[in-house]
Write a protein that holds these residues in place. Structure first.
Motif, mmCIF file in Angstrom:
data_model
loop_
_atom_site.group_PDB
_atom_site.id
_atom_site.type_symbol
_atom_site.label_atom_id
_atom_site.label_comp_id
_atom_site.label_asym_id
_atom_site.label_seq_id
_atom_site.Cartn_x
_atom_site.Cartn_y
_atom_site.Cartn_z
ATOM 1 N N PHE A 87 0.860 -1.198 0.000
ATOM 2 C CA PHE A 87 0.000 0.000 0.000
ATOM 3 C C PHE A 87 0.890 1.239 0.000
ATOM 4 O O PHE A 87 1.903 1.293 0.728
ATOM 5 C CB PHE A 87 -0.899 0.031 1.239
ATOM 6 C CG PHE A 87 -1.588 1.344 1.450
ATOM 7 C CD1 PHE A 87 -2.709 1.697 0.715
ATOM 8 C CD2 PHE A 87 -1.085 2.256 2.376
ATOM 9 C CE1 PHE A 87 -3.328 2.912 0.899
ATOM 10 C CE2 PHE A 87 -1.700 3.483 2.568
ATOM 11 C CZ PHE A 87 -2.830 3.812 1.822
ATOM 12 N N GLY A 88 0.512 2.224 -0.809
ATOM 13 C CA GLY A 88 1.272 3.479 -0.846
ATOM 14 C C GLY A 88 0.365 4.666 -1.122
ATOM 15 O O GLY A 88 -0.643 4.545 -1.816
ATOM 16 N N THR A 89 0.713 5.819 -0.565
ATOM 17 C CA THR A 89 -0.043 7.059 -0.806
ATOM 18 C C THR A 89 0.921 8.237 -0.814
ATOM 19 O O THR A 89 1.965 8.207 -0.145
ATOM 20 C CB THR A 89 -1.125 7.265 0.267
ATOM 21 O OG1 THR A 89 -1.868 8.455 -0.047
ATOM 22 C CG2 THR A 89 -0.501 7.443 1.653
ATOM 23 N N GLU A 90 0.536 9.275 -1.614
ATOM 24 C CA GLU A 90 1.362 10.486 -1.708
ATOM 25 C C GLU A 90 0.459 11.695 -1.908
ATOM 26 O O GLU A 90 -0.481 11.642 -2.711
ATOM 27 C CB GLU A 90 2.358 10.375 -2.863
ATOM 28 C CG GLU A 90 3.275 11.572 -2.977
ATOM 29 C CD GLU A 90 4.291 11.413 -4.099
ATOM 30 O OE1 GLU A 90 5.129 12.305 -4.264
ATOM 31 O OE2 GLU A 90 4.213 10.393 -4.818
ATOM 32 N N ILE A 91 0.723 12.763 -1.176
ATOM 33 C CA ILE A 91 -0.062 14.003 -1.261
ATOM 34 C C ILE A 91 0.900 15.170 -1.415
ATOM 35 O O ILE A 91 1.884 15.281 -0.663
ATOM 36 C CB ILE A 91 -0.945 14.197 -0.014
ATOM 37 C CG1 ILE A 91 -1.937 13.046 0.124
ATOM 38 C CG2 ILE A 91 -1.679 15.530 -0.087
ATOM 39 C CD1 ILE A 91 -2.757 13.105 1.393
ATOM 40 N N ASN A 92 0.628 16.043 -2.368
ATOM 41 C CA ASN A 92 1.410 17.271 -2.588
ATOM 42 C C ASN A 92 0.453 18.458 -2.642
ATOM 43 O O ASN A 92 -0.636 18.368 -3.226
ATOM 44 C CB ASN A 92 2.200 17.201 -3.900
ATOM 45 C CG ASN A 92 3.237 16.111 -3.873
ATOM 46 O OD1 ASN A 92 4.107 16.093 -3.008
ATOM 47 N ND2 ASN A 92 3.137 15.171 -4.818
ATOM 48 N N PHE A 93 0.854 19.593 -2.080
ATOM 49 C CA PHE A 93 0.008 20.784 -2.127
ATOM 50 C C PHE A 93 0.877 22.029 -2.167
ATOM 51 O O PHE A 93 2.052 22.016 -1.763
ATOM 52 C CB PHE A 93 -0.937 20.839 -0.917
ATOM 53 C CG PHE A 93 -0.269 21.221 0.364
ATOM 54 C CD1 PHE A 93 -0.170 22.555 0.761
ATOM 55 C CD2 PHE A 93 0.291 20.248 1.191
ATOM 56 C CE1 PHE A 93 0.462 22.905 1.941
ATOM 57 C CE2 PHE A 93 0.917 20.588 2.374
ATOM 58 C CZ PHE A 93 1.001 21.932 2.765
ATOM 59 N N ALA A 94 0.274 23.108 -2.682
ATOM 60 C CA ALA A 94 0.911 24.429 -2.694
ATOM 61 C C ALA A 94 -0.186 25.484 -2.602
ATOM 62 O O ALA A 94 -1.204 25.385 -3.293
ATOM 63 C CB ALA A 94 1.737 24.620 -3.955
ATOM 64 N N GLN A 95 0.030 26.468 -1.751
ATOM 65 C CA GLN A 95 -0.953 27.539 -1.549
ATOM 66 C C GLN A 95 -0.285 28.891 -1.748
ATOM 67 O O GLN A 95 0.600 29.275 -0.986
ATOM 68 C CB GLN A 95 -1.541 27.463 -0.142
ATOM 69 C CG GLN A 95 -2.463 28.621 0.224
ATOM 70 C CD GLN A 95 -3.674 28.690 -0.692
ATOM 71 O OE1 GLN A 95 -4.396 27.721 -0.833
ATOM 72 N NE2 GLN A 95 -3.884 29.838 -1.311
ATOM 73 N N PRO A 96 -0.681 29.656 -2.834
ATOM 74 C CA PRO A 96 -0.097 30.989 -3.033
ATOM 75 C C PRO A 96 -0.440 31.921 -1.876
ATOM 76 O O PRO A 96 -1.512 31.827 -1.281
ATOM 77 C CB PRO A 96 -0.740 31.460 -4.340
ATOM 78 C CG PRO A 96 -1.232 30.221 -5.005
ATOM 79 C CD PRO A 96 -1.605 29.276 -3.914
ATOM 80 N N LEU A 97 0.475 32.844 -1.605
ATOM 81 C CA LEU A 97 0.279 33.814 -0.527
ATOM 82 C C LEU A 97 0.129 35.243 -1.027
ATOM 83 O O LEU A 97 0.006 36.160 -0.219
ATOM 84 C CB LEU A 97 1.466 33.742 0.459
ATOM 85 C CG LEU A 97 1.670 32.392 1.158
ATOM 86 C CD1 LEU A 97 2.894 32.454 2.054
ATOM 87 C CD2 LEU A 97 0.429 32.012 1.964
ATOM 88 N N ASN A 98 0.147 35.444 -2.368
ATOM 89 C CA ASN A 98 0.022 36.788 -2.926
ATOM 90 C C ASN A 98 -1.447 37.217 -2.934
ATOM 91 O O ASN A 98 -2.137 37.165 -3.955
ATOM 92 C CB ASN A 98 0.599 36.836 -4.338
ATOM 93 C CG ASN A 98 2.097 36.602 -4.341
ATOM 94 O OD1 ASN A 98 2.562 35.614 -3.792
ATOM 95 N ND2 ASN A 98 2.840 37.505 -4.945
ATOM 96 N N VAL A 99 -1.941 37.642 -1.785
ATOM 97 C CA VAL A 99 -3.353 38.021 -1.653
ATOM 98 C C VAL A 99 -3.667 39.252 -2.490
ATOM 99 O O VAL A 99 -4.767 39.391 -3.032
ATOM 100 C CB VAL A 99 -3.689 38.259 -0.173
ATOM 101 C CG1 VAL A 99 -5.150 38.647 -0.009
ATOM 102 C CG2 VAL A 99 -3.370 37.025 0.664
ATOM 103 N N GLY A 100 -2.692 40.141 -2.631
ATOM 104 C CA GLY A 100 -2.918 41.361 -3.413
ATOM 105 C C GLY A 100 -3.274 41.059 -4.856
ATOM 106 O O GLY A 100 -4.178 41.676 -5.431
#
Length: 441
Positions: A87-100
């Protein structure tokens, strides 16, 4: 299955309103506005974890077999004859911070929405003018049909009167008078045919606008074509209404806001982009060393993995010349709209003056034709009384009647022109039919 025929009643206001609701072009415009609303919602959702990827895998994994290499060291090698679960699992994420950038993008999309909304308003106002023209054109066709029918009746009466005068040997009446009268029947028949054609065409347009069936009946609240009763204010007041209500000016204002936001957005892209990123990876195999005596299915395995990361990232576009060119182009587009803003209001006011003078001209012509119509009415009455006393001069009665019929025709066309001049004037202000009543009454 045949649908049941229905009687439809409308005045000018309900007709225009119903036609706008039925018009598929209006529905298409409203759908375009909804797409702009969906775009704003999409922009807001696109920045919520735009990169969020995950995967899960199941499958067999090879076992391990202990052996001794040439140096005498004990090593483990894969044993594909002994398989176990994996069994294997992988999660990747990215959240921009340029609110302007996000807020600027939303502002640009909102301004684009406003621009589209006022563009739709502008087109709806002009469609309202189209339906007013259709309504008054239908009334004009009805009046022309009545006038043609009345002309035919009067021609028959005049012919009977001359025949009676010939039978009574009235002095001054000759067979040539009767032939002259009959020769003029062509013009009457021609006018009647044109009136029938115009009425059929106007009726078809009305039925199509209301999506009615051919077996339905249409009844209008206005039985006569009369001048509109609205009071048109002075030109200075209309100029104030134009600046307050014109959808073209409001569309231009929204366009300036959208272009300005786009300039700011392109400028923001010249700077770095900050974001939070992270990943998590987990893999587990239960194959183990099948050669050993251990009964532990959770024994260590080289496939087993447990790792993760979390951090703050920075990304910068090195081809700044490409972004700078976009900034320059967006500034050029903004400057073009700013130049348009400098003369848009004055240009619309000049057009307003043209429509206002057209209204004044139609008002003057209407008053003149009303005066002439009253004169021909009096002439016809006098000629009819004179013919009753002395039927020896039927030409005078016929000429008076022809003059009166022509003047009635001119009168109805001038009423139609006056009504449409008022409609064009208010359409240029950007007001729908039901909207400008509070202004005028």
């Amino acid at each position: 299955m045949l649908t049941e025929a229905k009687l439809v009643k409308h005045d000018i206001f309900s007709f225009v309103d119903q036609a706008l609701q039925t018009d598929p072009r209006v529905a298409e415009l409203e759908f375009g506005l909804q797409s702009k609303t969906d775009r704003i919602a999409a922009i807001k959702k696109e920045v919520i974890l735009p990169r969020l990827q995950g995967g899960i895998a199941f499958g067999p994994a090879p076992g391990l077999q202990s052996t001794v290499n040439a140096q005498g060291d004990s090593i483990s090698v894969w044993d594909f004859t002994k398989l176990g679960p994996y069994f294997g699992t992988e999660i990747n994420f990215a959240q921009p911070l340029n609110v302007g950038q996000l807020l600027t993008g939303i502002d640009a999309a909102q301004a684009d929405y406003e621009q589209t909304k006022w563009d739709i308003r502008h087109r709806r106002v002009h469609q309202s003018l189209e339906y007013q023209q259709m309504y008054y054109g239908y009334l004009l066709a009805v009046e022309m049909l009545k006038l043609a029918a009345d002309a035919e009746k009067q021609l028959e009466r005049a012919e009977e009167a001359i025949e009676d005068a010939l039978d009574d040997d009235v002095e001054g009446v000759s067979q040539n008078d009767l032939l002259t009268l009959r020769a003029g029947s062509y013009q009457v028949a021609k006018g009647q045919a044109e009136a029938q054609k115009g009425y059929a065409k106007a009726k078809s347009a009305m039925f199509f606008a209301l999506a009615l069936d051919t077996q339905d009946s249409l009844e209008l609240a206005d039985s006569l074509l009369l001048p509109r009763s609205e009071i048109v204010p002075p030109l200075d007041t209309l100029r104030l209404w134009l600046r307050a209500e014109s959808p073209e000016l409001k569309r231009l204002k929204a366009g300036l806001s959208a272009k300005s936001s786009l300039v700011q957005l392109e400028k923001a892209k010249l700077g770095p982009e900050f974001f939070v990123f992270g990943s998590f990876k987990y893999a587990k195999s239960w194959a183990g060393d099948r050669k050993g005596k251990s009964r532990d299915v959770f024994s260590e395995d080289p496939i087993n993995t447990l790792s993760g990361s979390l951090g703050l990232g920075l990304r910068y576009k090195l081809n700044v010349w490409h972004t700078a060119e976009k900034v320059r182009q967006s500034k050029t587009d903004l400057r073009q709209l700013q130049m348009l803003e400098n003369y848009a209001a004055s240009g619309l006011e000049l057009q307003l003056e043209d429509y206002y003078h057209e209204y004044l001209e139609s008002q003057t012509r209407l008053e003149a034709v009303q005066k002439s119509l009253r004169a021909t009415d009096a002439m016809l009455k006098g000629a009819a009384m004179a013919f009753d006393l002395d039927p020896s001069n039927p030409k005078a009665l016929l000429n008076a009647y022809v003059a009166n019929m022509n003047m009635q025709k001119d009168y109805y066309f001038e009423v139609y022109r006056y009504n449409m001049a008022v409609a064009k004037l208010m359409t240029h202000l950007g007001l729908l039919l039901q909207d400008y009543l509070p202004y005028l009454n």
